[in-house]
Every structure is written in C-alpha cells, then in structure tokens.
Design a protein around this motif. Structure first.
Motif, short mmCIF file in Angstrom:
data_model
loop_
_atom_site.label_atom_id
_atom_site.label_comp_id
_atom_site.label_asym_id
_atom_site.label_seq_id
_atom_site.Cartn_x
_atom_site.Cartn_y
_atom_site.Cartn_z
N TRP A 313 0.98 -1.05 -0.10
CA TRP A 313 0.01 0.38 0.34
C TRP A 313 0.98 0.99 -0.13
O TRP A 313 2.00 1.45 0.46
N GLY A 391 -6.84 6.37 6.25
CA GLY A 391 -6.77 5.88 4.97
C GLY A 391 -8.29 5.70 5.23
O GLY A 391 -9.43 5.47 3.48
N GLU A 392 -9.25 6.45 6.16
CA GLU A 392 -10.93 6.74 5.85
C GLU A 392 -11.16 7.89 6.41
O GLU A 392 -9.83 7.88 7.90
N PRO A 393 -11.48 8.43 6.71
CA PRO A 393 -12.48 9.45 7.98
C PRO A 393 -12.58 8.43 8.80
O PRO A 393 -13.12 7.34 9.03
N ASP A 415 -4.85 12.57 12.00
CA ASP A 415 -5.56 12.18 11.14
C ASP A 415 -5.16 12.51 10.38
O ASP A 415 -5.23 13.82 9.67
N THR A 416 -4.37 11.42 9.18
CA THR A 416 -3.79 12.14 8.07
C THR A 416 -4.69 11.70 6.58
O THR A 416 -4.40 11.37 6.84
N TRP A 417 -4.49 12.85 5.87
CA TRP A 417 -4.93 12.78 4.68
C TRP A 417 -4.48 13.24 3.79
O TRP A 417 -3.58 14.09 3.35
N TRP A 418 -4.01 11.61 2.71
CA TRP A 418 -3.61 12.01 1.30
C TRP A 418 -3.86 11.11 0.89
O TRP A 418 -5.09 10.04 1.11
N GLN A 419 -2.87 10.51 -0.95
CA GLN A 419 -3.70 9.69 -1.90
C GLN A 419 -2.39 9.50 -2.08
O GLN A 419 -1.34 9.49 -2.06
N THR A 420 -2.52 7.63 -2.45
CA THR A 420 -1.63 7.14 -3.42
C THR A 420 -0.90 7.96 -3.95
O THR A 420 0.29 8.65 -3.93
N ASP A 504 -12.97 13.40 -3.93
CA ASP A 504 -12.63 13.54 -2.51
C ASP A 504 -13.74 14.38 -2.01
O ASP A 504 -13.74 15.69 -2.90
N ARG A 519 -15.42 9.60 -0.59
CA ARG A 519 -14.88 9.84 -2.41
C ARG A 519 -16.58 10.40 -3.14
O ARG A 519 -17.16 9.64 -2.77
N LYS A 613 -9.69 -0.38 3.13
CA LYS A 613 -11.81 0.04 3.08
C LYS A 613 -12.28 -0.35 2.52
O LYS A 613 -12.14 -1.85 1.78
C1 6R9 Z 1 -2.82 7.12 1.52
C2 6R9 Z 1 -4.44 6.15 1.28
C3 6R9 Z 1 -7.33 7.39 -0.63
C4 6R9 Z 1 -8.73 7.60 -0.58
C5 6R9 Z 1 -8.49 8.91 -0.49
C6 6R9 Z 1 -9.26 9.09 0.68
C7 6R9 Z 1 -9.61 8.23 2.24
C8 6R9 Z 1 -7.03 9.26 3.17
C9 6R9 Z 1 -7.58 9.89 4.67
C10 6R9 Z 1 -9.23 9.26 4.22
C11 6R9 Z 1 -10.45 10.60 5.37
C12 6R9 Z 1 -8.08 10.18 6.18
N1 6R9 Z 1 -8.50 9.00 2.97
N2 6R9 Z 1 -7.34 9.15 4.60
N3 6R9 Z 1 -10.75 10.16 3.98
N4 6R9 Z 1 -9.33 10.88 6.23
N5 6R9 Z 1 -7.19 10.72 7.04
O1 6R9 Z 1 -5.55 5.43 2.08
O2 6R9 Z 1 -4.31 6.51 -0.19
O3 6R9 Z 1 -5.73 3.96 -0.67
O4 6R9 Z 1 -4.61 6.25 -2.32
O5 6R9 Z 1 -6.50 5.80 -1.07
O6 6R9 Z 1 -8.83 7.39 1.23
O7 6R9 Z 1 -11.01 9.28 0.58
O8 6R9 Z 1 -9.46 9.92 -1.09
P1 6R9 Z 1 -5.44 5.99 -1.45
#
Ligand code: 6R9
Length: 652
Positions: A313, A391-393, A415-420, A504, A519, A613
């Motif tokens: 991941w 990973g999720e809210p 609480d870290t928001w980010w993506q691949t 998102d 999403r 997820k």
């Molecule tokens: C790192 C990771 C990305 C999607 C992202 C969002 C959700 C990730 C979150 C979150 C709310 C957080 N997401 N962290 N939503 N709060 N702290 O998960 O990457 O597998 O690419 O998923 O995950 O929807 O757009 P990835």
C-alpha cells in the motif's frame, strides 16, 4: 446538508489541545508558528521546499526547484541523488551505524533486529544480485512479498540501481499480478514461498506460477524461503534468494540518478477500468516523505516508530520504507494479522519494543473496539507519545476510543489525509501545534494549497460541501499514470483546468478545519440533499450496539436515491427487527430524518480491500442488482460477499 453535526452526543465536539509537555519539544510548537511557516511556504514554495530538500544528500545540486506547466511538474531539475543512499548509507556511515533500523516480528513470533549498518550490507548484496540478473536502470521489477525485512530490502535495492519497483499486495490473486505485469512490462519478479497470516501460510510463489502461465515475458523469479511450504521451482527461470545473496558482494557504489528518475509504480484500483499505475519519481517524492515524517510524526532519533500498513500500500512505501528511513528512525515491522494469536498482539508489541509513535487505520481501530477494551488494558502503553490514523475518515467513536484506550488521553492524534497519488500526507494536524477534534484532518501541510470548490469552481463557504482540490504542485505528487498521459490529465486535471482534483468530497468549518466526507462517487443525493457516507456511518457507529457500518445509495423513484446501510454488531448484541428500527431512529436523531436508512442490513462482515477500505461499490452493486459481478480482485475476504448476497436475497 440537513444537519451540521454527525454525532452531537458524548464529548465528540471536544477540542483537544496539544499538551504543553508535547509542544515545548515539538518542531512546530504553536498554531502561530504553523501559520507563519505555512504562509511562507505558500508565498515562496521554492524557498520552503529547497530548504527541506537540502537536508537530503544530493550528489549534484539542482539548478531549478520547480518547473511547472500543468499538469507536468519537474522538481529539483538538474539535481542528482540516490534515494537508497539517503535512506541507508548516510546513516550507516555515521553515528547511526549500530542503531536499529528495523525491529521485525514474524507472525509466529520469530524476531530480527537489523541495524543501519547491516541494512546497508543487505541492500548492497541484493543490488548486486539484481545487476547480476540483468536488471538495469528504468527496468520494472514486480515485488510480491510478505511483510518481511526483505520486502523493504528489495525496494531499496531497486531504488539503488535505478530500477522501478511495482509492489503488489501479498493478498492479491494471480489475476492482479497478470494485470500489473502486462501494464508495467516487468520482466523480473521478487517473491517468497509464502507468508504467515492468521496462523496459516499464505502461499505466494504458487500464485506467481499461476500468473506466469498467462504472462510469458518474465525471465527471472527470485524466491525468498520464508515459510518452507512446498513450491515448485523452474530451473531455467527461478532462483532462491539465499543462494543468490550468498554469492553476492556486500559492496556496491550507489550511482546518482536524476531527480525525476522514476522510483516506483504503484497500482490503485479505480471503480471502473483497469488499475492505474501511479508513477512517482525520486527527489521530490523523497523530499515530501522525509519532510512530512519530520513535522507530522515529529520523528526524533530516540523514537521507536511503528506503522502497521503493508508495503503493498502507498502507506507502506512512504511511511515504512522511504520517509522513516530517510529520517534515520528505528521502526517496528510486523508480518501478520492484528489478531494473531489474539487482539492483544499489537499492544504486546508496543509494550515490548517501547513504541513511541504508532500509525494505523480506522478499520483496525474499529476491529479493536469490537474485540474489547481488556486487550489494550492488559499492557503498558506508556511509551506512546503520538498516534496517527490514515486511510478513511476516522469516525468520532473510533477517535475517542483510540485517544483514551491507546493514547491514555495524553497522545495527540494526527488524522492524516492523503492518497497514493499525493505520495505524502497533505492534510493533517501538526502534533505540537494543532488543536484536534475527532473526525477532522484539520489543516494543510506546508506548501499545500488545498481548497474546496463547488461545481462552478468557486470556493465553498464554511459548512458547504464541495470537491477537494490542490491548487499548487507539490514535490511528492504523481507524475503520470504509467503509460497513459491522457488518462492522467483526464482523471486528475480536467474538472478544473490546472488544479488537482482528489476525487474526495469535503467541507471546512468556521475554524478552517478540513472535514473529508468520502469519495465523491460515494456521496448520496437523497431528495436533493447531499449526504456523505462517512456521516451516516459515523452516526450508526455512535450507537452502542454497532461495531462498523457502511452506507450506499440505491435508486429510488421518489427520492432519487435511498439510503441502504450495512451494519456489523458488537459482541453481545443480537439482530432483531427492534434493533433495526432503533438504529434507523438513532440516525434520524443524530443527523436528521432525511438520513434515516431506508434499508438496514445486519452483516457478519463488510467487504474491504486489503488496506482496510470498505468497498462500497460492491455493496452498491449488491443493493441495486442483488448480486456482484464487478472486479473483486482486491477484496480481502471473499466469503463476506457470499454471505451478504444470501442476506440480500433474504432480508431480516
Ligand atoms: C493513504 C491512502 C486514498 C483515499 C482518499 C480518501 C481516503 C485517506 C484519509 C481518507 C479521510 C483520512 N482517505 N486518508 N479519508 N480521512 N485521514 O489511503 O491512499 O489508498 O490511495 O486512498 O483514502 O478518500 O482519497 P489511497
């Protein structure tokens, strides 16, 4: 939205300020310090990022920090570096030589500690193995391994020789490997005979063999002997890891590569179409992961850090391998399941290894809540000083439990928001500065110009839902979808030309905090009201009987969409029509009548990806058509879907 607050009960609205004790030692000790540096980083991004990048070792300095012509970014143009040298050699050459880089536990209880000095030797040996097997810079190497140190060694060895790794989750089936081989054109695979998960050996090499019946262009498979399960070896194609390594020298000179040299391709599955190969490059990616670890996890030489993700991941790439090792920290790595042999495993490991920073996912936290408070209560968790979530809210129920039962009420939670695609964390509290509130990822990291826009492209007012965008490039951003520049442009840069759309939905509160509502494909529209799945799920989970919930929409003649909820219960609660009615009313009380689930299904489990997820698109298909025919290669547990299909056919 029909209501502002998802969960007005308990202390969910409490604001948790960082303690003085934490703040005085933190790199960013106050909101005033955050705001000052944030402003500078937005006004003069080149200055901020150049200062961060200079903390890495460059064999040749860059001539230009950023060259930007949307959607193409070149970071640190002209600069040359070796990513592996930054993660390993520079520590091995200094006072960290005998410091533990990786403290590893196998699921059966076997343990290994690898120092930075030893890691360097192992990585060099394996780099020599790759070279001997004909791997050159820019060649793609597919990695399909369990969570063992060799997985990190394999990734670092690729980086060292400029080869591009593409890691595939050890839980995926052969079809997923075939897709990724075809798309990446990899000709070498690194794997193991198997890995341990929930007390059993999960075979890996046999899955590779199955894939290679369909895909013929792989010329070498190198196999780690991890479990001793019986496998077949093709004498012309397959080689044992230990035999290759035994014959290899532990000396290898790390050559420098261009800052934009490709580092890895990691596939993410969209809801439709073939998986997207997200391409990340070297200098910018390493700067982003290094810098976020330093500020958001406040990493120190004396820390023992543990991220429970899998290297398959993005979290495993950025926050197990590259970011923490670039910071020279000691980290814990674990092979198996959180409930092996029982749900006390993580807490036992935290106690034993003196873990100070712990980073996990809401899905795991909800599983721990369901398992019971007595598991963490049986262990001394006082070494912890900081917790993270990704990973999720994270629903307030889970946040509060994590804060109280794991963090002892004293540890900040980032609480870290980010993506691949973003490569590194973009929105998160800074632990010594940001007042935290359950459920919000709070504020953007330095250099990140995040905003929420409506369909017309105007910035949303506080409380108004919209799409999350990033308005300025950042170093660790995706460079392209491998082999498909058009899809890259169309997917991320075409909603609002020149701006990155994350996909998102989000909203800001009056204090400027970002709340991610899920999403955009998952957002419901019930009688003209936009309802975030996260909110309804949070409301359900705030009921004492509910362990976990997933919400999807199904077509409805009257309302446009109706709300369908799937709920798993905590131990001691039984499925009944009364409880069904009670839960529907509970959502009505917490959010408003509009959000009351029209259908409420009790489920033994929810369909999830290996990264935890919830796969709402499968549930959506199920409630819309009564069955599931879509792509389920990324599903963790296939039996969950079977039992849900039976349920839907015969509701309570
Ligand atoms: C790192 C990771 C990305 C999607 C992202 C969002 C959700 C990730 C979150 C979150 C709310 C957080 N997401 N962290 N939503 N709060 N702290 O998960 O990457 O597998 O690419 O998923 O995950 O929807 O757009 P990835």
């Amino acid at each position: 939205m029909s209501a502002k607050k998802a969960t007005p009960d308990h202390d969910h609205d409490a604001i948790h300020k960082p303690s003085k004790e934490f703040s005085v030692k933190a790199r960013i000790p106050s909101m005033a310090a955050y705001k000052k540096l944030y402003k500078e980083s937005i006004d003069k991004p080149d200055k901020f990022w150049a200062r961060e990048a200079k903390e890495l070792v460059w064999q040749k300095p860059w001539s230009k920090v950023l060259n930007w012509k949307a959607p193409n970014a070149t970071w640190f143009e002209g600069g040359k570096l070796n990513v592996c040298e930054n993660c390993v050699d520079r520590h091995a050459a200094g006072p960290r030589k005998n410091k533990a880089a990786i403290i590893w536990e196998g699921e059966p209880g076997d343990k290994r500690t690898i120092t930075y000095g030893q890691l360097q030797k192992e990585v060099c040996r394996f780099a020599n193995v790759l070279v001997k097997n004909g791997v050159k810079a820019k060649d793609r190497v597919l990695i399909y391994m369990p969570m063992v140190p060799e997985a990190a060694i394999a990734m670092l060895a690729c980086a060292r020789i400029g080869a591009v790794h593409t890691v595939v989750f050890g839980g995926f089936a052969s079809e997923a490997i075939v897709d990724r081989l075809e798309d990446s054109g990899a000709t070498v695979i690194l794997t193991a005979d198997g890995g341990w998960r929930r007390g059993k050996v999960v075979p890996l090499k046999p899955v590779v063999d199955e894939a290679l019946v369909k895909y013929k262009s792989v010329r070498r498979v190198i196999v780690l002997n991890r479990c001793g399960n019986e496998i077949s070896m093709d004498a012309d194609r397959d080689a044992w890891w230990h035999e290759e390594v035994a014959a290899a020298s532990s000396k290898h000179v790390a050559k420098a590569f261009d800052s934009e040299h490709p580092l890895f391709v990691l596939y993410t599955s969209g809801s439709t179409g073939k998986p997207k190969g997200i391409l990340h490059t070297s200098g910018g990616y390493l700067t982003g992961t290094y810098s976020t670890c330093k500020y958001i996890f406040d990493m120190r030489d004396e820390d023992v850090y543990w991220c429970t993700a899998d290297v398959g991941w993005i979290t495993g790439h950025s926050y197990i391998v590259y970011g923490p090792l670039a910071n020279g920290v000691t980290q814990v790595m674990y092979e198996g399941a959180p409930n092996a042999p029982d749900f006390g495993r993580f807490w036992k490991m935290i106690e034993e290894h003196g873990v100070t920073i712990f980073y996990t996912a809401p899905t795991a936290i909800r599983a721990f809540i369901k398992a019971g408070d007595h598991f963490p209560a049986a262990h001394d968790l006082s070494s912890l000083r900081l917790l993270g979530s990704v990973g999720e809210p994270i629903n307030p129920e889970a946040w509060n439990w994590y804060h109280k039962h794991i963090g002892g009420g004293r540890c900040p939670i980032v609480d870290t928001w980010w993506q691949t695609e973003t490569g590194a964390i973009l929105i998160s509290p800074l632990p010594g500065a940001t007042p935290c509130k359950a459920g919000t990822a709070t504020h953007p990291f330095f250099g990140i110009d995040a905003a929420i826009l409506d369909d017309a492209g105007n910035e949303c007012k506080p409380g108004q839902d919209g799409r999350l965008v990033i308005r300025k490039p950042w170093p660790s951003m995706i460079r392209t979808i491998y082999g498909d520049k058009e899809r890259y442009k169309k997917t991320y840069w075409s909603d609002y030309p020149g701006l990155y759309t994350a996909g998102d939905g989000a909203r800001r509160d009056k204090a400027g905090n970002f709340w991610i509502i899920g999403r955009l494909d998952d957002v419901l529209n019930v009688s003209g009201h936009r309802l975030g799945t996260a909110e309804i799920e949070s409301a359900l989970v705030s009921h004492p009987a509910v362990a976990e919930a997933a919400v999807v929409g199904r077509p409805d003649d009257m309302k446009g969409q109706a709300v369908a909820a799937f709920v798993t219960l905590k131990g001691g609660f039984n499925e009944s029509p009364e409880l069904q009615a009670e839960l529907r009313n509970h959502v009505g009380k917490v959010i408003g009548a509009i959000a009351k689930p029209d259908d409420l299904h009790f489920a033994p489990g929810l369909p999830k990806t290996r990264s935890g997820k919830i796969m709402r698109r499968l549930l959506k298909e199920l409630v819309c058509t009564g069955k599931i025919s879509g792509n389920i290669t990324t599903l963790e547990d296939f039996t969950v879907i079977e039992s849900l299909q039976r349920k839907i056919a015969k509701p309570v």
